[in-house]
Scaffold this active site. Structure first.
Site: not given
Ligand SMILES: [Zn+2]
Length: 214
Positions: A51, A81, A162
């Site tokens: 983030g 991840e 993705h």
């Protein structure tokens, strides 16, 4: 193989450099993508945080995690991840670096059902076979499991809907795989747009594989 990636401090600096390169090349967005690396044989690895802006990370932003997923060192939250990186290190003892990016061309080609073809020497020798793994939601244990099931002997993977993953003995190798994948995908896109791509002849591929022992 690059010299000098054998101390933990050097690995951490190189993780930041790779993220900045991926951002500048348009292979990740400001908070997308993640990179991890470990000393060969280590049961712990360094990974990018979740983030925050990825174009200019500093070594103090990185987080050290063990193979069970516990944070060992660092102040920020590890990448969403992390389960996927952990699954890869648990499965592949030869892999010491994992680069996950959102390569637009490679991901787009895969969405149309097009696999990476042997169109350049790099496609044959650097990438080899690139599996496309079915969609699973980012950050989930499901995605980690699907990736782990598909990484035997491969150096690159495309995650449907993705992005991509590059695996390497060290960071430079994993980075080169992700960059080469985009380069080859773009070449294939251009060739496919104007006609049917000509592939490297089978006999030359066999020769190259023998020469480079792959
Ligand atoms: Zn992603």
């Amino acid at each position: 193989m690059s010299e000098g990636l054998f101390t933990e401090d050097e690995i951490k600096e190189d993780i930041c450099r790779v993220m900045s390169t991926l951002y500048q090349k348009g292979l990740i967005s400001a908070i997308g993508g993640n990179v991890s690396a470990r000393l060969p044989g280590s049961k712990e690895f360094w990974i990018t945080p979740s983030g925050i802006f990825k174009g200019q990370l500093s070594v103090d932003d990185l987080v050290k995690v063990d193979l069970q997923g516990n944070v060992v060192e660092g102040f920020l939250k590890p990448s969403i991840e992390t389960p996927m990186h952990r699954a890869i290190y648990n499965e592949r003892l030869d892999v010491n670096a994992v680069v996950h990016a959102h390569n637009p061309v490679a991901t787009g080609l895969a969405l149309s059902g097009m696999e990476i073809k042997p169109i350049t020497v790099e496609a044959v020798l650097t990438l080899r076979k690139v599996p496309i793994v079915p969609f699973a939601f980012p950050g989930t244990e499901d995605l980690a499991r699907i990736v782990a099931e598909n990484i035997a002997g491969v150096r690159a993977l495309i995650l449907q809907n993705h992005g991509v993953i590059g695996l390497g003995f060290n960071l430079v190798e994993a980075e080169a795989i992700v960059e080469t994948l985009e380069e080859v995908a773009l070449t294939q896109l251009v060739a496919s747009h104007f006609g049917k791509p000509k592939l490297i002849p089978e006999k030359d591929m066999e020769l190259a594989k023998r020469l480079y022992k792959i």
